[in-house]
Design an enzyme around this catalytic site. Structure first.
Site, PDB file in Angstrom:
ATOM      1  N   ALA A 257       0.800  -1.225   0.000  1.00 50.09           N
ATOM      2  CA  ALA A 257       0.000   0.000   0.000  1.00 50.09           C
ATOM      3  C   ALA A 257       0.831   1.273   0.000  1.00 50.09           C
ATOM      4  CB  ALA A 257      -0.932   0.010   1.213  1.00 50.09           C
TER       5      ALA A 257
ATOM      6  N   ARG B 144      10.446   8.093  -1.410  1.00 48.79           N
ATOM      7  CA  ARG B 144      11.889   8.183  -1.630  1.00 48.79           C
ATOM      8  C   ARG B 144      12.300   7.702  -3.021  1.00 48.79           C
ATOM      9  NH1 ARG B 144      14.485   5.250   3.455  1.00 48.79           N
ATOM     10  NH2 ARG B 144      12.380   4.413   3.731  1.00 48.79           N
TER      11      ARG B 144
ATOM     12  N   TYR C 256       6.064  -8.645   1.802  1.00 46.29           N
ATOM     13  CA  TYR C 256       6.075  -7.213   1.473  1.00 46.29           C
ATOM     14  C   TYR C 256       6.315  -7.031  -0.016  1.00 46.29           C
ATOM     15  CZ  TYR C 256       6.272  -6.744   6.487  1.00 46.29           C
ATOM     16  OH  TYR C 256       5.962  -6.835   7.819  1.00 46.29           O
TER      17      TYR C 256
ATOM     18  N   ASP D  92       7.656  -4.703  -1.532  1.00 43.45           N
ATOM     19  CA  ASP D  92       8.925  -4.073  -1.883  1.00 43.45           C
ATOM     20  C   ASP D  92      10.128  -4.881  -1.401  1.00 43.45           C
ATOM     21  OD1 ASP D  92       8.668  -3.675   0.819  1.00 43.45           O
ATOM     22  OD2 ASP D  92       8.992  -1.506   0.779  1.00 43.45           O
TER      23      ASP D  92
ATOM     24  N   SER E 169      20.966  -4.593 -57.165  1.00 45.21           N
ATOM     25  CA  SER E 169      21.160  -3.535 -56.173  1.00 45.21           C
ATOM     26  C   SER E 169      20.354  -2.285 -56.500  1.00 45.21           C
ATOM     27  CB  SER E 169      22.644  -3.164 -56.102  1.00 45.21           C
ATOM     28  OG  SER E 169      23.413  -4.263 -55.666  1.00 45.21           O
TER      29      SER E 169
END
Length: 453
Positions: free
Chosen positions: A10, A15, A99, A101, A402
């Site tokens: 959540a 940071r 978690y 993170d 070519s």
């Protein structure tokens, strides 16, 4: 007991200095939260994810998975976050709390923690650090039993000397959570409801707090800013590189290969420096990838060589092909065995037959090329009229000189020979020379342009 997993996701992650939610930040090509969910799924557990900041974006990122999302309207701490899930938990189940993170906790570590849990026991994942600054400390009694966790800001001088730290990851029963979580208070330096306070409540109830540790500290590391994200990126990349080498690949410098997806390799694959793999990449045996290549969602068969500085995306490459250097293989390209794509060639939605060559400085798009054809330097398939796309068909054994321009829709039939410098807007019949040039002439008295003042 059933197994359930609660993932706390959540937080805003201020940071990170990013408009994207912290748990959606990318690590080795996957979001942080993806790692946690993927490992939880392997436990055959029902998954609850607590969301808050950018809740809708987080939900959307995992909309195809069977997950119970629970919104934490106000972020009042980890204990408060888990409390939001209590009504959703089944009776008498084991609950693993993770978690969003902390991405790299391994499945075997999670299993080890769950094995410690029953009605009279809970599990806590701890880590020993030389410097535990910032972490909650594990307080033990004289019998070495865990008695509480003290957060950094609430610890006294003696407690700050403790090196055993709390990772936040723990396992309890749903019944225990229902009993302990309502008893939490926010009488602490942060003014939050700490999940870690259930440790003291467990001890008071005679529940034994068993501890386990991860094999590597990086498993327990959280990501709070871009510096920490970069550290785990490099660590994870090295783990992925090691896996490739254990499969039999030779990496010229494991520190200079990035894997941002899934890569499988056969035997004797060689991968040079600064190669990036995105999505799902399959490499057969004896494949060589030169320096500075980017491969995204491609399959490359045995014996093929990708020269340096090539970009390949959404393509299937046959056996013993040669590509590059400096080639761009765009989505929808299919190369049959022994096909060759030379330097500074771009292909898109091109099916190129066995042994055919597009040697250099050409663009081949929306095309089908048969076997043994030769496409000369500077050839362009003009597949777009500004609104619609059209196809160019080039037959077996055809030779395109070519600097030719092939204006689709057009067919160059089997064995047809296109003279160099031709602009072809009508089908070229098989086994014939087709030319399309204006008559050459020289203009006498012509004056060379001069620069105007």
């Amino acid at each position: 007991m059933n197994t359930e997993v609660v993932i706390l996701a959540a937080g805003k992650g201020s940071r990170m200095k990013s408009s994207k939610a912290k748990v959606l930040q990318s690590l080795a090509g996957k979001s942080l939260l993806s790692y946690v969910i993927d490992n939880a799924v392997k436990l055959d557990a029902f998954i609850h994810v607590v969301v808050g900041h950018q809740a809708e974006q987080v939900k959307a990122a995992f909309s195809e998975q069977s997950i119970n999302f629970i919104e934490q309207i106000e972020q009042k701490g980890t204990g408060h976050a888990v409390l939001q899930c209590v009504e959703s938990l089944k009776d008498d189940s084991k609950v693993l709390i993770l978690y969003g993170d902390v991405p790299l906790c391994k499945q075997q570590t999670m299993k080890k923690l769950l094995e410690l849990v029953d009605a009279d026991n809970m599990g806590l994942l701890t880590v020993s650090l030389q410097d535990a600054t910032g972490y909650g400390r594990i307080v033990r009694n004289e019998q070495n039993q865990v008695t509480e966790i003290v957060e950094q800001k609430d610890a006294n001088t003696e407690q700050l000397k403790i090196n055993e730290a709390n990772t936040g990851i723990l396992a309890v029963t749903s019944n225990q959570l229902r009993k302990w979580l309502p008893k939490l208070t926010n009488q602490n330096a942060q003014g939050e409801y700490y999940l870690t306070d259930i440790i003291a409540l467990a001890v008071a109830d005679g529940v034994v707090v068993n501890t386990a540790s991860a094999e590597q500290i990086e498993e327990t590391m959280g990501v709070n800013d871009k510096v920490q994200l970069a550290y785990l990126e490099r660590w994870q990349q090295l783990q992925l590189a090691n896996e490739l080498m254990l499969q039999g690949a030779t990496l010229f410098d494991p520190a200079r290969v990035d894997i941002r997806g899934e890569v499988s390799v056969g035997q004797d694959v060689q991968i040079d420096v600064n190669v990036i793999f995105n999505g799902k990449v399959e490499l057969g045996c004896d494949v060589t990838i030169g320096a500075n290549c980017i491969l995204t969602d491609v399959s490359i068969s045995d014996g093929t060589i990708i020269e340096p500085n090539c970009v390949l995306q959404d393509a299937n490459i046959g056996k013993h092909c040669m590509i590059g250097p400096f080639a761009r293989i765009r989505p929808g390209t299919q190369l049959a065995d022994h096909a060759k794509i030379g330097n500074f060639v771009e292909t898109k939605k091109a099916i190129i037959g066995k042994g055919s060559k597009v040697n250099h400085l050409s663009y081949v798009g929306d095309s089908e090329i048969g076997e043994g054809a030769n496409i000369g330097a500077g050839t362009i398939t003009c597949n777009y009229d500004g609104v619609n796309k059209f196809k160019t068909i080039i037959g077996n054994g055809a030779f395109v000189g070519s600097n030719s321009t092939l204006i689709a829709p057009v067919a160059i039939e089997d064995g047809a020979f296109i003279g160099a410098g031709s602009v072809i807007s009508k089908d070229a019949p098989k086994n014939q020379l087709t030319l399309a040039r204006t008559k050459q002439r020289s203009i006498s008295g012509w004056q060379k342009p001069v620069k105007k003042s």
